[in-house]
Design an enzyme around this catalytic site. Structure first.
Site, PDB file in Angstrom:
ATOM      1  N   SER A  52      44.653   5.154 -15.790  1.00 48.29           N
ATOM      2  CA  SER A  52      43.916   3.611 -14.483  1.00 48.29           C
ATOM      3  C   SER A  52      43.844   4.777 -13.172  1.00 48.29           C
ATOM      4  O   SER A  52      42.603   4.360 -12.389  1.00 48.29           O
ATOM      5  CB  SER A  52      44.592   2.606 -14.133  1.00 48.29           C
ATOM      6  OG  SER A  52      45.129   2.223 -15.530  1.00 48.29           O
ATOM      7  N   LYS A 108      39.806   4.247 -12.508  1.00 47.58           N
ATOM      8  CA  LYS A 108      39.042   3.183 -11.990  1.00 47.58           C
ATOM      9  C   LYS A 108      38.083   3.395 -10.730  1.00 47.58           C
ATOM     10  O   LYS A 108      37.512   2.927 -10.185  1.00 47.58           O
ATOM     11  CB  LYS A 108      39.988   1.522 -11.526  1.00 47.58           C
ATOM     12  CG  LYS A 108      40.353   1.142 -13.495  1.00 47.58           C
ATOM     13  CD  LYS A 108      41.687  -0.397 -13.007  1.00 47.58           C
ATOM     14  CE  LYS A 108      41.338  -0.509 -14.830  1.00 47.58           C
ATOM     15  NZ  LYS A 108      42.323   0.468 -15.162  1.00 47.58           N
ATOM     16  N   SER A 160      45.219  -3.349 -10.667  1.00 49.91           N
ATOM     17  CA  SER A 160      43.901  -2.406 -11.842  1.00 49.91           C
ATOM     18  C   SER A 160      43.580  -3.351 -13.426  1.00 49.91           C
ATOM     19  O   SER A 160      43.652  -2.883 -14.381  1.00 49.91           O
ATOM     20  CB  SER A 160      45.668  -1.467 -12.452  1.00 49.91           C
ATOM     21  OG  SER A 160      44.793  -0.824 -12.812  1.00 49.91           O
TER      22      SER A 160
END
Length: 391
Positions: A62, A65, A122
């Site tokens: 993640s 991102k 997230s």
């Protein structure tokens, strides 16, 4: 403004200039022991203070991102997206698994709340919803992500999605993640999201949703206000974190840690090292006017040139006084039209004659080509001023 191939190459060099400030024998080798890869940089100069296998290609999970948020912040700053815009959730975005804020197909949420969902919780669903809103489709947004990586000179990164969910050929490095973090941190607004430990979505409804930051260091380490955690079975535990004390901001990245506890401990050791050994001297804030230049055939006679980011000098604590100088080299043959935010030159910082940082400088306003009448008035005005001078 037309950008030549030579100028584009120069800008890539500027954007990726990352001096190594400390040699390996100055740094204890046991700062990062169990993570697969790590890096520590000072944000303003990009100086590398520590690294371990920082060019090793690994799944970023993640932390992907971070690039997603870079493109969101670009869209917000350009006015393409406003924080109070309502973003509609497609069926595809709502179908995302993993970390999510449980958006329903057809649900509308402001870009402000979507950004909270991405930065704090997230949210994979919020990431895809924003990607579709900005680019029209997830596929087009991923192309924007890869184009941005190339523009930044990041050669060891390839994105397949905006979320970091496991996918073939989706990879990055701790070095490249640090450069993305450095780019994201140009936008002061971002830490108002990534620096929150908790918040709420749908607060005035019966579907109130509590957000808790996946980056626990935001609460437990002084000065931490971002940026992004990551975990998959393949990637293990990852974290790109930033902390600021006084005027000094540093970025630490660890990838492939065996546990969240070890990940946080190794980032903490990197921060402890940075703040105990270094300090910075801020020279300019972002958007500081550093020069005014004449534009011969523009609808404005002069152009204000501004910094593209905060500019600082990094110093070892206890070091002797050093001579700091700055200089600006404008691009040759600037031609109108020039758009606000176009790169028009390079600012160079030297310490005792040695280059320590370079940074693009930008036009602070848009300048179109002058009309015949504007040029005539300017010529007459200059002639009159010269005539007054010889009396």
């Amino acid at each position: 403004m037309k950008v030549s191939a030579a100028l584009l190459a120069m800008l890539l060099v500027v954007a990726t200039f990352v001096p190594t400030f400390a040699s390996a024998n100055e740094i204890k080798s046991d700062i990062v022991e169990e993570s697969s890869s790590a890096i520590l940089i000072e944000r303003d100069t990009g100086a590398v203070l520590y690294e371990k296998d920082s060019d090793k290609k690994l799944p970023p999970a993640s932390m992907t991102k971070i690039m997603t948020m870079v493109l969101i912040m670009e869209a917000i700053e350009s006015g393409k997206v406003k924080l109070d815009d309502k973003i509609r959730t497609s069926e595809y975005a709502a179908s995302m698994g993993g970390s999510q804020i449980f958006l329903e197909a057809g649900e509308e949420m402001t870009a402000d709340d979507m950004l909270k969902g991405i930065a704090i919780a997230s949210g994979n669903d919020a990431s895809v919803a924003m990607a579709e809103a900005i680019a029209g489709s997830e596929k087009a947004f991923v192309q924007m992500m890869n184009d941005k990586a190339k523009e930044m000179g990041l050669k060891d990164t390839n994105f397949v999605n905006p979320t970091g969910l496991p996918a073939k050929d989706h990879y990055s490095t701790s070095h490249d993640m640090a450069m993305m973090a450095r780019e994201l941190l140009k936008y002061d607004l971002i830490t108002k999201y990534t620096g929150k430990y908790e918040d709420y979505l749908r607060e005035d409804t019966d579907k109130k949703f509590w957000l808790v930051n996946t980056n626990k260091l935001v609460k437990f380490y002084q000065g931490v206000d971002g940026l992004k955690t990551g975990f998959t079975n393949e990637a293990k535990y990852c974290l790109t974190a930033t902390a600021k004390r006084d005027d000094m901001r540093v970025v630490a990245v660890v990838m492939g840690a065996p546990s969240p506890k070890k990940r946080n401990a190794e980032v903490t050791k990197l921060f402890d090292y940075a703040f105990s050994q270094y300090t910075t001297n801020k020279l300019f804030d972002r958007n500081h006017v550093v020069k005014e230049v004449e534009i011969n055939k523009g609808d404005r006679a002069t152009m204000e040139v501004v910094t593209s980011e905060q500019v600082s000098v990094l110093m070892k604590k206890g070091s002797k006084d050093e001579k700091i100088t700055t200089s600006i080299k404008m691009n040759e043959n600037l031609q109108t039209p020039i758009k606000e935010g176009d790169p028009v030159g390079v600012l160079t910082v030297k310490v005792d004659g040695k280059v320590t940082a370079t940074s693009p400088v930008l036009s602070s306003q848009s300048i179109d080509q002058a009309s015949w009448w504007q040029l005539m008035k300017r010529t007459v005005g200059q002639f009159a001023k010269a005539s007054d001078g010889v009396k």
